[in-house]
Design an enzyme around this catalytic site. Structure first.
Site, PDB file in Angstrom:
ATOM      1  N   ALA A  58      35.804  38.230  32.413  1.00 28.87           N
ATOM      2  CA  ALA A  58      34.589  38.665  33.097  1.00 28.87           C
ATOM      3  C   ALA A  58      34.669  40.150  33.405  1.00 28.87           C
ATOM      4  O   ALA A  58      35.763  40.688  33.600  1.00 28.87           O
ATOM      5  CB  ALA A  58      34.428  37.872  34.384  1.00 28.87           C
ATOM      6  N   GLY A  99      37.886  34.831  31.668  1.00 28.86           N
ATOM      7  CA  GLY A  99      36.724  34.396  30.905  1.00 28.86           C
ATOM      8  C   GLY A  99      36.939  34.517  29.398  1.00 28.86           C
ATOM      9  O   GLY A  99      36.315  33.782  28.616  1.00 28.86           O
ATOM     10  N   GLU A 102      38.477  31.388  28.531  1.00 31.13           N
ATOM     11  CA  GLU A 102      37.480  30.321  28.710  1.00 31.13           C
ATOM     12  C   GLU A 102      36.507  30.269  27.535  1.00 31.13           C
ATOM     13  O   GLU A 102      36.104  29.199  27.098  1.00 31.13           O
ATOM     14  CB  GLU A 102      36.723  30.528  30.027  1.00 31.13           C
ATOM     15  CG  GLU A 102      37.640  30.303  31.224  1.00 31.13           C
ATOM     16  CD  GLU A 102      36.924  30.429  32.555  1.00 31.13           C
ATOM     17  OE1 GLU A 102      36.427  31.544  32.822  1.00 31.13           O
ATOM     18  OE2 GLU A 102      36.856  29.452  33.300  1.00 31.13           O
ATOM     19  N   GLU A 122      42.602  35.043  37.409  1.00 29.63           N
ATOM     20  CA  GLU A 122      41.600  35.017  38.485  1.00 29.63           C
ATOM     21  C   GLU A 122      42.224  34.962  39.869  1.00 29.63           C
ATOM     22  O   GLU A 122      41.715  35.558  40.810  1.00 29.63           O
ATOM     23  CB  GLU A 122      40.653  33.824  38.302  1.00 29.63           C
ATOM     24  CG  GLU A 122      39.634  33.996  37.186  1.00 29.63           C
ATOM     25  CD  GLU A 122      40.161  33.650  35.813  1.00 29.63           C
ATOM     26  OE1 GLU A 122      41.380  33.436  35.667  1.00 29.63           O
ATOM     27  OE2 GLU A 122      39.358  33.602  34.870  1.00 29.63           O
TER      28      GLU A 122
HETATM   29  N1  COA Z   1      36.320  44.084  33.665  1.00 27.66           N
HETATM   30  C1  COA Z   1      35.916  45.350  33.700  1.00 27.66           C
HETATM   31  N2  COA Z   1      36.689  46.387  33.343  1.00 27.66           N
HETATM   32  C2  COA Z   1      37.936  46.101  32.973  1.00 27.66           C
HETATM   33  C3  COA Z   1      38.435  44.798  32.926  1.00 27.66           C
HETATM   34  C4  COA Z   1      37.571  43.753  33.301  1.00 27.66           C
HETATM   35  N3  COA Z   1      37.924  42.473  33.279  1.00 27.66           N
HETATM   36  N4  COA Z   1      39.711  44.835  32.530  1.00 27.66           N
HETATM   37  C5  COA Z   1      40.000  46.125  32.310  1.00 27.66           C
HETATM   38  N5  COA Z   1      38.931  46.891  32.581  1.00 27.66           N
HETATM   39  C6  COA Z   1      38.823  48.343  32.456  1.00 27.66           C
HETATM   40  C7  COA Z   1      39.740  49.057  33.420  1.00 27.66           C
HETATM   41  O1  COA Z   1      39.138  49.223  34.684  1.00 27.66           O
HETATM   42  C8  COA Z   1      39.968  50.370  32.714  1.00 27.66           C
HETATM   43  O2  COA Z   1      38.853  51.168  32.924  1.00 27.66           O
HETATM   44  P1  COA Z   1      38.976  52.773  33.028  1.00 27.66           P
HETATM   45  O3  COA Z   1      39.539  53.195  31.707  1.00 27.66           O
HETATM   46  O4  COA Z   1      37.590  53.214  33.302  1.00 27.66           O
HETATM   47  O5  COA Z   1      39.923  53.002  34.174  1.00 27.66           O
HETATM   48  C9  COA Z   1      39.955  49.976  31.245  1.00 27.66           C
HETATM   49  O6  COA Z   1      39.288  48.707  31.180  1.00 27.66           O
HETATM   50  C10 COA Z   1      41.338  49.806  30.664  1.00 27.66           C
HETATM   51  O7  COA Z   1      42.089  48.950  31.508  1.00 27.66           O
HETATM   52  P2  COA Z   1      43.590  49.283  31.931  1.00 27.66           P
HETATM   53  O8  COA Z   1      43.997  48.245  32.900  1.00 27.66           O
HETATM   54  O9  COA Z   1      43.695  50.696  32.339  1.00 27.66           O
HETATM   55  O10 COA Z   1      44.303  49.102  30.520  1.00 27.66           O
HETATM   56  P3  COA Z   1      45.628  48.370  30.131  1.00 27.66           P
HETATM   57  O11 COA Z   1      45.720  48.481  28.669  1.00 27.66           O
HETATM   58  O12 COA Z   1      46.738  48.834  30.991  1.00 27.66           O
HETATM   59  O13 COA Z   1      45.400  46.820  30.508  1.00 27.66           O
HETATM   60  C11 COA Z   1      44.340  44.687  30.620  1.00 27.66           C
HETATM   61  C12 COA Z   1      44.453  46.035  29.879  1.00 27.66           C
HETATM   62  C13 COA Z   1      43.186  43.934  30.023  1.00 27.66           C
HETATM   63  C14 COA Z   1      45.625  43.880  30.443  1.00 27.66           C
HETATM   64  C15 COA Z   1      44.121  44.926  32.127  1.00 27.66           C
HETATM   65  O14 COA Z   1      43.064  45.836  32.273  1.00 27.66           O
HETATM   66  C16 COA Z   1      43.793  43.691  32.937  1.00 27.66           C
HETATM   67  O15 COA Z   1      44.667  42.926  33.305  1.00 27.66           O
HETATM   68  N6  COA Z   1      42.498  43.510  33.262  1.00 27.66           N
HETATM   69  C17 COA Z   1      42.074  42.502  34.180  1.00 27.66           C
HETATM   70  C18 COA Z   1      41.816  41.234  33.493  1.00 27.66           C
HETATM   71  C19 COA Z   1      41.293  40.212  34.463  1.00 27.66           C
HETATM   72  O16 COA Z   1      41.707  40.107  35.597  1.00 27.66           O
HETATM   73  N7  COA Z   1      40.365  39.419  33.944  1.00 27.66           N
HETATM   74  C20 COA Z   1      39.874  38.318  34.652  1.00 27.66           C
HETATM   75  C21 COA Z   1      38.613  38.646  35.296  1.00 27.66           C
HETATM   76  S1  COA Z   1      38.111  37.207  36.178  1.00 27.66           S
END
Ligand code: COA
Ligand code: NAD
Length: 682
Positions: A58, A99, A102, A122
Site C-alpha cells: 500500500a 499489499g 496480498e 503492516e
Molecule cells: N508507500 C509509499 N512510499 C514508499 C513505500 C510505500 N509502501 N515504500 C517505500 N516508499 C518510498 C520511500 O518513502 C522512499 O521515498 P523517497 O525516495 O521519496 O524518500 C522510496 O520509496 C524508496 O524507499 P527507501 O525505503 O528509501 O528504499 P529502500 O530501497 O531502502 O527500501 C523498501 C525499499 C520497499 C524495502 C522499503 O521502502 C520498505 O520497507 N517500504 C515499506 C514497505 C511497507 O511497509 N509496506 C507495507 C505497507 S502496509
C-alpha cells in the site's frame, strides 16, 4: 504496462521506485486486466513488477486519506484478479511486501525469485494486513507460518519460503518466463483455477495456535493494539472465507486512526527524512572503501565489526599490544558465535575477518579513506591522537571522533585540517545499534558531512545530523530526562516506581535499570569533572554519588540502584538505597509523597520535550523530527509513541505549557524553559 507475448499478457506494475499501490496504479491494473481478458489471443496473464520491487505494498502516504478508500481499493483489485476468466500468475522479483504480497495471493499461481524479499510489515506500521492476507495466507501455508510472517513483520527470501506452499516455484533466473510457462499450464488445464481462498484450514488448530500466541504477547506488544487485532483476524480465518475477510476489514479500519498507527507512520516518514541532509549541505561525498579504527576497546571493536559486515576493509590500530589483541579476539569471538548460532555462513565470516588488519604502526593510517577514533573519553588524549592522525593520514581522508560528550572543535583544531574532521557518534553495541549521530563541527566541510551520512547508510545505520553541543541530541535529552527522574526520587518515588512507570509507557528499560547496566561510575566521573563549575544554587541530586561511594557501581559490582542476585535484578530497592534516597529528600526539605504512575510518565516526557525545544532553538537538531528519530533509535523510546516531539504535538497546548511552567518551578534555579512554538509548529 501491458505486453502480449505468445498468448500470455504480461502486466508490468510501473510506479517507481517501489511500485507502491496508490490509486492510479490500482486503476491501471484493473484496466490492463480488462484489456487482457477482452483480448481473444490471450490465454493467460502474468503480473510482474520491476527488478527492485514486485510491489512494496500500500502507498503509506495514502493512509488515513480519502484516496486510500477510493475505488478500486486493493481488495477490489484482488477480487478482480481472483475472479479473472484467464489464469493470472504473479512473477515476484525484488520485494513483495504488505499489499504487494496480498496482490500476489489473489493470483492463481505465484513464482518467486530466490532472492526476492517477501513479507507482511503492516505490524511495524501499527496495522494488520487489510486486503485478505490474514485469511488467504493461512490457507496456503498454515496458521503457524502465516502468524510468524505477520507478527514479526520481517521479510523472508524466496529461498527461505520455497517449501512453504506459498509459491508454485522458486527460481534463480527468469521469473517472468517461469510465470508465463505456469500461466500457460493453468490455461491448458482450464477453469476453475487454483485460488488461495479455497485452501483447507483446520479450525481447531487455528484456535489453539491463536490462543497460544495470545498468551505469549509481551508487555510491549500489549501496548500496541495491532498485535491483539492480528490474532483476532487470524482467529477469523477459521470462519467461512467471506466472513473472515469482513472481520479483517473491520479490524484493519479500526487500527488506521489509532495513535500507535499514526506514530509508526510518522516514524516511517521521518526516519527517511533524517538520513537526508538539508539542502545547505548538498555536495558530492568522498569515496570510502577502507577505514581505520583507532582504539580496540568496546566501541572500536564494535565499529570494526559493523564496517567489516558492510564489506569495507578495516585497519584496527592501538597504542597497546594487549588491548589490540583483546580487540582482535573480541571480533573473532563475535564471528565464531554468529556462525555457531547459524546467523552467518562460515564463508561470509571468513571473508569479513580477512578484511581486518590489526596494527600498532601508525604509518599504516595512510591506507585509510576514513579514520574513526574511539579511544578514552579525554580531551588531552583525543587531541594527542588527532595530532598523530594528522601526521599520517593521507590528504583528503575523512577524520572522525566517536566522542560521546566532548567538544569536537578543539579536537579538530589539533590537526592542520579541521575541515576534514567530524563526529561519528556510534552507540553501544556499535555493530547492533542503528543510530549514528553525525556531528558537524564549526569547520567541517559539507562533503565531509555527506561522506559521514553515506557511511551511515553503508553500515545500514540511521545517520542523523547534529550540531556540536554537549551530548549532541541524544545524550543531551537523555540527561535532562534522567535528571527529572532523579528529582522524582527526591520527591517520593522509589527507583522501581519510576522504572515501572516508564516501562509501562513502553520504554525498553527504565532509567535506573539502564544506569545500573551501563555502570554508575561513568556518570559519577562526569559529575566530579563538572563539580568545579556547578552553581551551588542548582538542584543537584547526589543519590548516585552516594551509591558509588558505597561501592554500588551497578550491575557489574552486584549492586547499584538495585541489588543483583546471580546476575538477576531484585525488583524492589533495598533498605540501604532507600535510606540514601530518604536522606536526600529530607536534606532538601521535601516531605515524601506517592507519585502516581501518570505523573511520573508525564514529568519524564515533559523534561524531554523541554530539552528538545532548547536544543532545536540552538540549531543542534536541524528538524524537530530528527529528535524523535534519535530517541526511538538510540534510547528505547517506544516507537509507537512517535518520540517526544510527536507526543507533545498530541497534547493540549495550554496544558502542556502550564505543566512545563510547573516543572521549571520545581526544578528551581538553572532550569531554562524552552519555547515550544518553533518545535511544535514546524
Ligand atoms: N508507500 C509509499 N512510499 C514508499 C513505500 C510505500 N509502501 N515504500 C517505500 N516508499 C518510498 C520511500 O518513502 C522512499 O521515498 P523517497 O525516495 O521519496 O524518500 C522510496 O520509496 C524508496 O524507499 P527507501 O525505503 O528509501 O528504499 P529502500 O530501497 O531502502 O527500501 C523498501 C525499499 C520497499 C524495502 C522499503 O521502502 C520498505 O520497507 N517500504 C515499506 C514497505 C511497507 O511497509 N509496506 C507495507 C505497507 S502496509
Ligand atoms: P574503551 O576503554 O573500551 O576503549 C578505549 C581503547 O582505546 C582502549 O583499548 C585503549 O587501549 C585505546 N586507547 C587509549 N588511548 C589510545 C591512544 N592514544 N592510541 C590508541 N589507542 C588508545 O572505551 P570505549 O567504551 O570503547 O569508548 C571509546 C570512545 O567511545 C569514548 O570516547 C567514549 O566516550 C565513546 N563512546 C562510548 C560508548 C559506550 O557505551 N562505551 C558509546 C558511545 C561512545
Amino acid at each position: 504496462m501491458l505486453d502480449i507475448r505468445n498468448g500470455i499478457a504480461v502486466i508490468t506494475l510501473d510506479n517507481p521506485p517501489v511500485n507502491s499501490l496508490g490509486h492510479a496504479l490500482r486503476e491501471r491494473i484493473v484496466q490492463h486486466l480488462d484489456a487482457a481478458e477482452a483480448d481473444s489471443t490471450v490465454r493467460g496473464i502474468v503480473l510482474a513488477g520491476s527488478e527492485k520491487a514486485f510491489s512494496a505494498g500500500a502507498d503509506v502516504t495514502e493512509f488515513g486519506t480519502p484516496r486510500q478508500l477510493q475505488e478500486p481499493i486493493l481488495r477490489t483489485v484482488i477480487a478482480r484478479l481472483e475472479a479473472s476468466s484467464k489464469p493470472v500468475v504473479a512473477a515476484i522479483s525484488g520485494v513483495a511486501l504488505g499489499g504487494g504480497l496480498e496482490l500476489a495471493l489473489g493470483c492463481h499461481g505465484r513464482i518467486a525469485q530466490e532472492k526476492a524479499r517477501i513479507g507482511l510489515p503492516e505490524i511495524t506500521l501499527g496495522l494488520i494486513p487489510g486486503s485478505g492476507a490474514t485469511q488467504r495466507l493461512p490457507r496456503l501455508v498454515g496458521i503457524a507460518v502465516a502468524h510468524g510472517l505477520m507478527s514479526s513483520g520481517q521479510p523472508q527470501s524466496g529461498r527461505q519460503l520455497a517449501t512453504s506452499g506459498l509459491f508454485d516455484d522458486v527460481v534463480a533466473g527468469d521469473v517472468i518466463g517461469a510465470a508465463a510457462a505456469r500461466a500457460a499450464v493453468l490455461a491448458e488445464k482450464g477453469a476453475p483455477y487454483p485460488r488461495a481462498r479455497d485452501g483447507e484450514l483446520d479450525a481447531a488448530e487455528v484456535q489453539s495456535t491463536v490462543a497460544a500466541q495470545r498468551a505469549k504477547l509481551t508487555a510491549r506488544q500489549k501496548l500496541q493494539p495491532a498485535y491483539g487485532a492480528l490474532l483476532d483476524a487470524l482467529a477469523a480465518s477459521a470462519l467461512p472465507f467471506d466472513e473472515g475477510l469482513q472481520k479483517e476489514r473491520e479490524l484493519f479500519l479500526a487500527l488506521v486512526p489509532t495513535n500507535a498507527a499514526q506514530a509508526l507512520r510518522y516514524q516511517f516518514k521521518v526516519e527517511r527524512e533524517a538520513t537526508k541532509l538539508p539542502p545547505a549541505f548538498q555536495a558530492p561525498g568522498r569515496e570510502v572503501r577502507s577505514i581505520a579504527v583507532i582504539g580496540a576497546g568496546t566501541m572500536g571493536s564494535g565499529i570494526a565489526i559493523s564496517a567489516l559486515d558492510a564489506g569495507l576493509a578495516v585497519l584496527l590500530l592501538e597504542q597497546d599490544g594487549a588491548a589490540l589483541e583483546r580487540g582482535r579476539q573480541r571480533i573473532a569471538d563475535h564471528y565464531r558465535e554468529r556462525v555457531a548460532a547459524g546467523k552467518l555462513s562460515t564463508d561470509a565470516a571468513s571473508s569479513n575477518e580477512a578484511r581486518l588488519q590489526t596494527s600498532l604502526e601508525w604509518e599504516r593510517l595512510q591506507q585509510a579513506d576514513l579514520v574513526i577514533e574511539a579511544v578514552f573519553e579525554d580531551m588531552t588524549v583525543k587531541q594527542e591522537v588527532f595530532r598523530r592522525i594528522d601526521a599520517h593520514a593521507r590528504p583528503g581522508a575523512v577524520l572522525a571522533t566517536n566522542t560521546s560528550y566532548l567538544d569536537i572543535d578543539p579536537i579538530a583544531a589539533a590537526t592542520a585540517r579541521p575541515q576534514d574532521v567530524l563526529g561519528l557518534h556510534f552507540f553501544s553495541p556499535a555493530n547492533v545499534m542503528k543510530l549514528l549521530e553525525v556531528v558537524r563541527g564549526a569547520k567541517t566541510a559539507p562533503d565531509v558531512l555527506v561522506t559521514g551520512m553515506a557511511l551511515g547508510a553503508t553500515l545500514k545505520k540511521m545517520p542523523v545530523l547534529t550540531g556540536n553541543a554537549f551530548g549532541f541530541i541524544g545524550n543531551r535529552i537523555y540527561n535532562a530526562y534522567r535528571r527529572q527522574c532523579e528529582f522524582m526520587l527526591e520527591d517520593g518515588a522509589w527507583p522501581e516506581d519510576v522504572d515501572n512507570a516508564l516501562t509501562g509507557l513502553g520504554f525498553a528499560m527504565g532509567p535506573f535499570a539502564v544506569a545500573d547496566l551501563s555502570g554508575l561510575d561513568i556518570a559519577w566521573r562526569m559529575r566530579k569533572a563538572q563539580a568545579a563549575t556547578r552553581d551551588s544554587r542548582e538542584r543537584y541530586v547526589s543519590i548516585l554519588d552516594q551509591l558509588c561511594e558505597a561501592g554500588r557501581l551497578g550491575r557489574k559490582t552486584g549492586a547499584g540502584y538495585y541489588a543483583y542476585v546471580d546476575g538477576k535484578q531484585v525488583k524492589t530497592t533495598d533498605a540501604a538505597v532507600r535510606d540514601v534516597i530518604q536522606q536526600a529528600s529530607s536534606q532538601r526539605g521535601i516531605t515524601r509523597r506517592t507519585l502516581a504512575l501518570e505523573e511520573i510518565q508525564r514529568r519524564a516526557l515533559l523534561a524531554m520535550v523541554n530539552e528538545a525545544a532548547l536544543l532545536f532553538a540552538e540549531g543542534v537538531a536541524s528538524r524537530p523530527s530528527d529528535i524523535d528519530v534519535v530517541l526511538v533509535q538510540g534510547y528505547g523510546f517506544p516507537r509507537w509513541e512517535g518520540g517526544p516531539v510527536f507526543w507533545a504535538r498530541q497534547q493540549d497546548r495550554t496544558q502542556l505549557e502550564h505543566d512545563l511552567q510547573r516543572l521549571a518551578e520545581k526544578a528551581g534555579f538553572g532550569f531554562t524553559l524552552g519555547d515550544l512554538a518553533p518545535l511544535l509548529s514546524t
